[in-house]
Structures are given as C-alpha cells and as structure tokens.
Scaffold this active site. Structure first.
Site, PDB file in Angstrom:
ATOM      1  N   PRO A 109     -32.205   2.131 -23.972  1.00  0.00           N
ATOM      2  CA  PRO A 109     -33.219   1.836 -22.953  1.00  0.00           C
ATOM      3  C   PRO A 109     -32.579   1.262 -21.684  1.00  0.00           C
ATOM      4  O   PRO A 109     -31.643   0.471 -21.765  1.00  0.00           O
ATOM      5  CB  PRO A 109     -34.143   0.820 -23.630  1.00  0.00           C
ATOM      6  CG  PRO A 109     -33.469   0.374 -24.860  1.00  0.00           C
ATOM      7  CD  PRO A 109     -32.383   1.338 -25.195  1.00  0.00           C
ATOM      8  N   ALA A 119     -22.633   2.673 -19.863  1.00  0.00           N
ATOM      9  CA  ALA A 119     -22.472   3.785 -20.810  1.00  0.00           C
ATOM     10  C   ALA A 119     -22.602   5.116 -20.089  1.00  0.00           C
ATOM     11  O   ALA A 119     -21.822   6.045 -20.335  1.00  0.00           O
ATOM     12  CB  ALA A 119     -23.505   3.674 -21.936  1.00  0.00           C
ATOM     13  N   ASP A 160     -18.850  -4.600 -19.560  1.00  0.00           N
ATOM     14  CA  ASP A 160     -19.672  -3.505 -20.092  1.00  0.00           C
ATOM     15  C   ASP A 160     -18.902  -2.184 -20.147  1.00  0.00           C
ATOM     16  O   ASP A 160     -18.836  -1.557 -21.212  1.00  0.00           O
ATOM     17  CB  ASP A 160     -20.963  -3.335 -19.290  1.00  0.00           C
ATOM     18  CG  ASP A 160     -21.990  -4.411 -19.592  1.00  0.00           C
ATOM     19  OD1 ASP A 160     -21.613  -5.432 -20.179  1.00  0.00           O
ATOM     20  OD2 ASP A 160     -23.170  -4.240 -19.223  1.00  0.00           O
TER      21      ASP A 160
HETATM   22  O1  PMV Z   1     -27.790  -8.744 -18.823  1.00  0.00           O
HETATM   23  P1  PMV Z   1     -26.504  -8.494 -19.511  1.00  0.00           P
HETATM   24  O2  PMV Z   1     -26.595  -8.058 -20.918  1.00  0.00           O
HETATM   25  O3  PMV Z   1     -25.559  -7.651 -18.716  1.00  0.00           O
HETATM   26  O4  PMV Z   1     -25.806  -9.900 -19.686  1.00  0.00           O
HETATM   27  C1  PMV Z   1     -25.575 -10.798 -18.664  1.00  0.00           C
HETATM   28  C2  PMV Z   1     -24.635 -11.837 -19.165  1.00  0.00           C
HETATM   29  C3  PMV Z   1     -24.600 -13.112 -18.351  1.00  0.00           C
HETATM   30  O5  PMV Z   1     -23.653 -13.950 -18.968  1.00  0.00           O
HETATM   31  C4  PMV Z   1     -25.943 -13.811 -18.371  1.00  0.00           C
HETATM   32  C5  PMV Z   1     -24.215 -12.860 -16.902  1.00  0.00           C
HETATM   33  C6  PMV Z   1     -22.775 -12.452 -16.676  1.00  0.00           C
HETATM   34  O6  PMV Z   1     -22.480 -11.991 -15.561  1.00  0.00           O
HETATM   35  O7  PMV Z   1     -21.918 -12.643 -17.553  1.00  0.00           O
END
Ligand code: PMV
Length: 333
Positions: A109, A119, A160
C-alpha cells in the site's frame, strides 16, 4: 527484450524516531513486493503504466448540504515521479536515451510507511538497467535508489532503498548500514487504512523534545538501547524460540515508548492490543506512526492475529522477512 523485476517493502523493526537523534535502528525487508516490467518502445518516450499500485481509496465527507470527495491521486502521482526519475537515472548511467515502457503492479500500500516508493524505484532501476545491459550489483542499485529519493524528496537517509535492494535485516546508525544475519520472523502487518505524515510527526516529537529535553531524552536513550539489545538477540546463537520471545518483549517496550512520544493513535494502539490479546508475542508501531502500520510477531498463530486485526478495523498482511531484496523475475528476448 522484456525484463520483469521485483523489490520488497520494508518495516522498521526497532528505533523509528530515536534514529532521528543519532540512535541506531533496525529495518528489514518483508515479503510484499512491487513488480516492474520494462521494455523498449519505438517512440523514444518514457511511458508508465500503473496497473495496480495500491493507492488507498476515496474519502467522502458530508457536511450540511455538500459532499466532499477526496482521492489519493496525489499519492499515485508521487509514486510515478520515483519511477520516472529512476528511468532517467538509468538512461544517464547507460548514456542512452532510448524510449522505455514500464508497467507496475504492487502488493505494497502507498503511504503506509512500508517503503512503497523505495520499492518501486529499486524495482524500476533493476528492470531498466538489465534492459540496457548494465551489470549493477544490488548494492549499487540501492545507492541509485537513494539518489532517486534525494532527487524526488530532497532528503533521505537511504535506509528504505538499501533494505529493498539487498533484503534481510539492516542495522543502521548515523548513515552507516550493516547487514545482520538472517532469521525467520513470522509477522503480521496491520494497516490502519490511513497514513500519518512522517514530516509532521518528526516535527511534533522535536517540539516536545525541545520543550522538555530532560523528559524526552531518557526515552530516546532507552529506544537506542532497545535496538542494541535486539541486535544482540538477532546475532546470538540462543535457541530460536527464546530469541523470538526476547524480541517480542523489546517490541512491546519500544511501542510503549513510541506511545509516550505521542506518535501512536487510538487505531494503532487498538490493533497492537488486539494482536497481543490474540497471542502475538510482541506488537508495535512500525514507521512514523500517526496512522500507517503496526506489526506483530506471531510464531504460532499468524492467522488468529490477522483475524483479530481485521476485527479491530485494520487490514492484516501475513508476511515474513524477505531474505531477498531486488529480484530479476524474468528476462524474455
Ligand atoms: O514513515 P517511515 O516508515 O518511512 O518511517 C519514518 C521513520 C522516522 O524515524 C520516524 C523518520 C526518519 O527519517 O527516520
């Protein structure tokens, strides 16, 4: 020639928010994938077919005598800008500007904190670079994915695209990534159906931190220690069952601290408690919070936990950690 590539979603297992303050975090790839098929076209253009990119549906609000429709086409357009940037970067690397058509389907999602943009960028780079005959390693593709994020978002830690490209577990600290040994984690992700704004939640935590550092700092320190403890269990040679139990305990503590920071919501906490009551050995928010997803560790009872999440109003996704990152699924002449 036609190439089909896929890349996985990610979850932050431990350390979201505290990672912003220089503490470590652990993330992992999960078995929900985005698929990108790429082929050359004859008109020199970039063409993107978004067949199914899991953009959450329509919101309808009723007031006195008006009805407001809101759709998430903005989110779909955002996803497509990652794809376009990824194709342009590969064309630049290859030094050719041949036309490329990509077609995308996804199980991830959009806007749920599961790394759907990374991804799609990684799968696109994987498919298109193979189409152009470039021999890139998954690490190199992760780095290109990071460049795509920087071009589209302006800022990014790169966690990511790295996780999505190389798969498995990643320990991240102050810009450095370390691949941790693989272990099976039977998990259920629960999607609240809404998304929180990572930017706003990070700013909200920052404000509280600045107003009362003596209260917030110990929470962040404890979160950093949770990550180190979790890493110890992941790399230890303790019995699998014991390791899972300890990781579950750490998840529950981490969730409590995230709640204390103010990033949980009623819905997220309901999904977390529903999962625990149904027998999960640990459950916590994953990602920025304010909506998005939680995840539960459920070695014996994934389907009971999934049902409990549904009853509590969430969308469950039964999944596992994905050992594999980017995968070339098919190359047709
Ligand atoms: O929203 P996501 O899953 O990409 O996670 C953000 C993670 C945080 O620690 C809240 C922000 C960051 O930049 O690391």
């Amino acid at each position: 020639m036609r190439v089909l590539a896929s890349a996985p979603a990610k979850i932050i297992l431990f350390g979201e928010h505290s990672v912003v303050y220089g503490k470590p975090a652990i993330a992992a790839a999960i078995d929900l994938r985005t698929y990108v098929r790429a082929e050359f076209n004859s008109n020199g253009a970039i063409k993107i077919e978004a067949k199914d990119i899991r953009v959450p549906g329509l919101t309808v609000s009723f007031s006195e005598d008006e009805i407001y429709f809101e759709s998430d086409y903005g989110k779909a357009a955002e996803v497509l800008s990652y794809v376009r940037q990824a194709i342009e970067l590969v064309r630049e690397e290859a030094g050719k500007d041949k036309g490329v058509t990509v077609s995308i389907t996804s199980q991830i999602p959009v806007g749920a904190g599961l790394g759907s943009s990374a991804a799609v960028a990684v799968a696109t780079i994987g498919a298109v670079s193979r189409l152009f005959g470039l021999e890139l390693t998954n690490e190199e593709i992760g780095k290109l994915g990071h460049r795509v994020e920087l071009l589209v978002q302006g800022a990014s830690s790169g966690i990511d695209p790295t996780v999505s490209a190389i798969g498995g577990f990643i320990h991240y600290e102050k810009g450095n990534f370390e691949h941790l040994p693989f272990m099976e984690l039977p998990i259920v992700v629960g999607y609240t159906g809404s998304s929180g704004s990572t930017k706003e939640l990070v700013a909200m935590v920052r404000k509280t931190y600045e107003e009362m550092p003596e209260v917030i700092d110990p929470l962040l320190v404890a979160m950093g220690k949770i990550v180190e403890k979790a890493k110890e269990f992941i790399i230890s040679d303790l019995d699998e069952e014991l390791r899972l139990v300890q990781l579950g305990r750490l998840m529950n503590i981490n969730h409590g601290l995230l709640d204390a920071l103010g990033v949980s919501t009623k819905k997220l906490s309901e999904l977390v408690y529903a999962a625990r009551v149904a027998g999960a050995i640990g459950a916590k928010i994953t990602g920025a919070g304010g909506g998005g997803c939680m995840y539960a560790l459920a070695p014996e009872n994934q389907s009971e936990v999934a049902t409990a999440i549904t009853i509590a109003g969430g969308t469950p996704m039964i999944t596992r950690i994905s050992r594999e990152g980017l995968r070339i699924e098919e190359v047709l002449p």
